[in-house]
Motif scaffolding. Structure first.
Motif, PDB file in Angstrom:
ATOM      1  N   THR A   1       0.852  -1.193   0.000  1.00 10.31           N
ATOM      2  CA  THR A   1       0.000   0.000   0.000  1.00 10.31           C
ATOM      3  C   THR A   1       0.883   1.237   0.000  1.00 10.31           C
ATOM      4  O   THR A   1       1.985   1.229   0.569  1.00 10.31           O
ATOM      5  CB  THR A   1      -0.965   0.027   1.203  1.00 10.31           C
ATOM      6  OG1 THR A   1      -1.785   1.201   1.112  1.00 10.31           O
ATOM      7  CG2 THR A   1      -0.236   0.017   2.533  1.00 10.31           C
ATOM      8  N   LEU A   2       0.408   2.273  -0.668  1.00 12.55           N
ATOM      9  CA  LEU A   2       1.099   3.562  -0.708  1.00 12.55           C
ATOM     10  C   LEU A   2       0.101   4.670  -0.418  1.00 12.55           C
ATOM     11  O   LEU A   2      -1.102   4.544  -0.700  1.00 12.55           O
ATOM     12  CB  LEU A   2       1.698   3.826  -2.093  1.00 12.55           C
ATOM     13  CG  LEU A   2       2.917   3.018  -2.548  1.00 12.55           C
ATOM     14  CD1 LEU A   2       3.248   3.366  -3.997  1.00 12.55           C
ATOM     15  CD2 LEU A   2       4.125   3.270  -1.648  1.00 12.55           C
ATOM     16  N   LEU A   3       0.611   5.774   0.105  1.00 14.10           N
ATOM     17  CA  LEU A   3      -0.194   6.985   0.295  1.00 14.10           C
ATOM     18  C   LEU A   3       0.743   8.177   0.222  1.00 14.10           C
ATOM     19  O   LEU A   3       1.960   8.023   0.367  1.00 14.10           O
ATOM     20  CB  LEU A   3      -0.940   6.954   1.630  1.00 14.10           C
ATOM     21  CG  LEU A   3      -0.118   6.795   2.917  1.00 14.10           C
ATOM     22  CD1 LEU A   3       0.460   8.125   3.384  1.00 14.10           C
ATOM     23  CD2 LEU A   3      -0.958   6.199   4.017  1.00 14.10           C
TER      24      LEU A   3
ATOM     25  N   ALA B   1      -1.215  12.771  11.520  1.00 12.13           N
ATOM     26  CA  ALA B   1      -1.174  11.856  10.378  1.00 12.13           C
ATOM     27  C   ALA B   1       0.158  11.098  10.370  1.00 12.13           C
ATOM     28  O   ALA B   1       0.194   9.869  10.230  1.00 12.13           O
ATOM     29  CB  ALA B   1      -1.361  12.640   9.083  1.00 12.13           C
ATOM     30  N   TRP B   2       1.253  11.812  10.548  1.00 14.39           N
ATOM     31  CA  TRP B   2       2.562  11.166  10.524  1.00 14.39           C
ATOM     32  C   TRP B   2       2.706  10.154  11.647  1.00 14.39           C
ATOM     33  O   TRP B   2       3.234   9.071  11.452  1.00 14.39           O
ATOM     34  CB  TRP B   2       3.672  12.219  10.598  1.00 14.39           C
ATOM     35  CG  TRP B   2       4.025  12.729   9.242  1.00 14.39           C
ATOM     36  CD1 TRP B   2       3.435  13.764   8.591  1.00 14.39           C
ATOM     37  CD2 TRP B   2       5.017  12.195   8.351  1.00 14.39           C
ATOM     38  NE1 TRP B   2       4.008  13.919   7.353  1.00 14.39           N
ATOM     39  CE2 TRP B   2       4.978  12.978   7.178  1.00 14.39           C
ATOM     40  CE3 TRP B   2       5.923  11.148   8.442  1.00 14.39           C
ATOM     41  CZ2 TRP B   2       5.825  12.740   6.093  1.00 14.39           C
ATOM     42  CZ3 TRP B   2       6.771  10.910   7.362  1.00 14.39           C
ATOM     43  CH2 TRP B   2       6.710  11.703   6.201  1.00 14.39           C
ATOM     44  N   ARG B   3       2.230  10.528  12.835  1.00 12.66           N
ATOM     45  CA  ARG B   3       2.339   9.576  13.961  1.00 12.66           C
ATOM     46  C   ARG B   3       1.525   8.318  13.674  1.00 12.66           C
ATOM     47  O   ARG B   3       1.946   7.203  13.949  1.00 12.66           O
ATOM     48  CB  ARG B   3       1.895  10.239  15.260  1.00 12.66           C
ATOM     49  CG  ARG B   3       2.903  11.266  15.763  1.00 12.66           C
ATOM     50  CD  ARG B   3       2.724  11.529  17.246  1.00 12.66           C
ATOM     51  NE  ARG B   3       1.376  11.971  17.557  1.00 12.66           N
ATOM     52  CZ  ARG B   3       1.033  13.235  17.819  1.00 12.66           C
ATOM     53  NH1 ARG B   3       1.959  14.184  17.812  1.00 12.66           N
ATOM     54  NH2 ARG B   3      -0.205  13.546  18.106  1.00 12.66           N
ATOM     55  N   LEU B   4       0.340   8.532  13.078  1.00  7.26           N
ATOM     56  CA  LEU B   4      -0.513   7.383  12.745  1.00  7.26           C
ATOM     57  C   LEU B   4       0.191   6.460  11.753  1.00  7.26           C
ATOM     58  O   LEU B   4       0.250   5.244  11.939  1.00  7.26           O
ATOM     59  CB  LEU B   4      -1.836   7.896  12.162  1.00  7.26           C
ATOM     60  CG  LEU B   4      -2.836   6.848  11.682  1.00  7.26           C
ATOM     61  CD1 LEU B   4      -3.437   6.106  12.875  1.00  7.26           C
ATOM     62  CD2 LEU B   4      -3.955   7.489  10.875  1.00  7.26           C
TER      63      LEU B   4
ATOM     64  N   VAL C   1       5.748  10.257   0.143  1.00  5.38           N
ATOM     65  CA  VAL C   1       5.007   9.057  -0.242  1.00  5.38           C
ATOM     66  C   VAL C   1       5.498   7.957   0.684  1.00  5.38           C
ATOM     67  O   VAL C   1       6.710   7.709   0.779  1.00  5.38           O
ATOM     68  CB  VAL C   1       5.238   8.701  -1.723  1.00  5.38           C
ATOM     69  CG1 VAL C   1       4.576   7.375  -2.061  1.00  5.38           C
ATOM     70  CG2 VAL C   1       4.688   9.819  -2.614  1.00  5.38           C
ATOM     71  N   LEU C   2       4.558   7.355   1.402  1.00  8.72           N
ATOM     72  CA  LEU C   2       4.885   6.331   2.393  1.00  8.72           C
ATOM     73  C   LEU C   2       4.269   5.003   1.975  1.00  8.72           C
ATOM     74  O   LEU C   2       3.200   4.980   1.337  1.00  8.72           O
ATOM     75  CB  LEU C   2       4.339   6.745   3.770  1.00  8.72           C
ATOM     76  CG  LEU C   2       4.771   8.123   4.293  1.00  8.72           C
ATOM     77  CD1 LEU C   2       4.087   8.412   5.638  1.00  8.72           C
ATOM     78  CD2 LEU C   2       6.281   8.209   4.452  1.00  8.72           C
ATOM     79  N   GLY C   3       4.920   3.921   2.346  1.00  6.45           N
ATOM     80  CA  GLY C   3       4.414   2.622   1.932  1.00  6.45           C
ATOM     81  C   GLY C   3       4.606   1.556   2.982  1.00  6.45           C
ATOM     82  O   GLY C   3       5.363   1.728   3.952  1.00  6.45           O
ATOM     83  N   ARG C   4       3.903   0.465   2.758  1.00  7.46           N
ATOM     84  CA  ARG C   4       3.952  -0.668   3.698  1.00  7.46           C
ATOM     85  C   ARG C   4       3.522  -1.927   2.968  1.00  7.46           C
ATOM     86  O   ARG C   4       2.787  -1.869   1.989  1.00  7.46           O
ATOM     87  CB  ARG C   4       2.981  -0.355   4.835  1.00  7.46           C
ATOM     88  CG  ARG C   4       2.800  -1.427   5.794  1.00  7.46           C
ATOM     89  CD  ARG C   4       1.691  -1.202   6.755  1.00  7.46           C
ATOM     90  NE  ARG C   4       2.009  -1.866   8.007  1.00  7.46           N
ATOM     91  CZ  ARG C   4       2.113  -3.174   8.143  1.00  7.46           C
ATOM     92  NH1 ARG C   4       1.915  -3.989   7.123  1.00  7.46           N
ATOM     93  NH2 ARG C   4       2.414  -3.700   9.316  1.00  7.46           N
TER      94      ARG C   4
ATOM     95  N   GLY D   1       3.559   1.365  10.751  1.00 10.21           N
ATOM     96  CA  GLY D   1       4.717   0.752  10.093  1.00 10.21           C
ATOM     97  C   GLY D   1       5.005   1.241   8.689  1.00 10.21           C
ATOM     98  O   GLY D   1       5.754   0.585   7.952  1.00 10.21           O
ATOM     99  N   PHE D   2       4.442   2.382   8.310  1.00 12.91           N
ATOM    100  CA  PHE D   2       4.750   2.928   6.979  1.00 12.91           C
ATOM    101  C   PHE D   2       6.189   3.438   6.945  1.00 12.91           C
ATOM    102  O   PHE D   2       6.652   4.070   7.891  1.00 12.91           O
ATOM    103  CB  PHE D   2       3.797   4.075   6.637  1.00 12.91           C
ATOM    104  CG  PHE D   2       2.454   3.618   6.115  1.00 12.91           C
ATOM    105  CD1 PHE D   2       2.192   3.594   4.752  1.00 12.91           C
ATOM    106  CD2 PHE D   2       1.459   3.211   6.990  1.00 12.91           C
ATOM    107  CE1 PHE D   2       0.970   3.174   4.265  1.00 12.91           C
ATOM    108  CE2 PHE D   2       0.224   2.786   6.521  1.00 12.91           C
ATOM    109  CZ  PHE D   2      -0.027   2.762   5.157  1.00 12.91           C
ATOM    110  N   VAL D   3       6.857   3.169   5.814  1.00 13.03           N
ATOM    111  CA  VAL D   3       8.243   3.623   5.635  1.00 13.03           C
ATOM    112  C   VAL D   3       8.308   4.624   4.481  1.00 13.03           C
ATOM    113  O   VAL D   3       7.380   4.709   3.654  1.00 13.03           O
ATOM    114  CB  VAL D   3       9.194   2.430   5.340  1.00 13.03           C
ATOM    115  CG1 VAL D   3       9.196   1.454   6.514  1.00 13.03           C
ATOM    116  CG2 VAL D   3       8.815   1.714   4.039  1.00 13.03           C
TER     117      VAL D   3
END
Ligand code: COA
Length: 180
Positions: free
Chosen positions: A130-132, A144-147, A171-174, A152-154
């Motif tokens: 998943t990406l966002l 949002a960042w803490r969430l 862009v963060l993903g997991r 576990g988003f990197v």
């Protein structure tokens, strides 16, 4: 309060409330929100479309989130694909669920609504990644960042500029499912 899954028709039916929550959460003006109406409506028929909503006891919308399978030809997918390192493109984008929006009214934040929405959004997904994207912010003070870090988003991209928006984004993903 209760969390429900929405089909495409449900989201379209609640579009005014969705825009209201979106505007409150992001601090967007009514004019900007109206430009998002058509953009959101155009998303509901995409593959793997999944939406969740949180309602209070009176049925008022407190938050929502939605996403879909990220595919070539979609504006966001193509922007991210072009920016991600060539050797990471397949890993992140070949089988990817994009979290497109996730918002909670400010008065309802900090009570687990956002986290429950994110968990519910991923529950039916079949994609392996998943990406966002989210605006760059102080990781220690941004909800949002803490969430996302808690989930576990990197980092996939940092300080990325989407055309037409002068804010820097991450862009963060997991991996999915969440249990992995
Ligand atoms: C980002 C957002 C969706 C998160 O929603 P939220 O409902 O505030 O998220 P949660 O309540 O699940 O988590 C927030 C905090 O509440 C805490 N929390 C979770 N459940 C809790 C509970 N039952 N009791 C007390 N606190 C709780 C979490 O630990 C978390 O704490 P932290 O912020 O110190 O890490 C929401 O803040 C929002 O809409 N922000 C503005 C819009 C935005 O940035 N959207 C994302 C853009 S990509």
């Amino acid at each position: 309060m209760r969390l429900v899954h929405w089909c495409a028709a449900d989201l379209l039916h609640h579009m005014d409330d969705v825009l209201d929550v979106y505007g409150e959460a992001m601090g967007y003006s009514p004019d900007l929100l109206q430009t998002r109406r058509g953009y959101i409506a155009s998303h509901v028929n995409r593959a793997s479309f999944t939406a969740v909503a949180t309602l209070d006891d009176a049925g008022r919308l407190l938050g929502f989130g939605y996403g879909y399978r990220s595919r070539p030809g979609q504006w966001w997918h193509d922007q991210v694909r072009n920016a991600v390192r060539r050797d990471e493109r397949h890993h992140w984008l070949a089988d990817c669920f994009e979290v497109v929006e996730l918002h909670v009214r400010p008065a309802a934040q900090g009570r687990g609504v956002g986290g429950r929405q994110l968990t519910a959004l991923f529950a039916p997904t079949v994609e392996s990644r998943t990406l966002l994207s989210t605006p760059e912010a102080d990781e220690s003070t941004s909800r949002a960042w803490r969430l996302y870090r808690r989930f576990g988003f990197v980092d996939v991209l940092r300080h990325f500029r989407f055309p037409g928006d002068n804010r820097p984004f991450a862009v963060l993903g997991r991996q999915l499912p969440l249990s992995t």
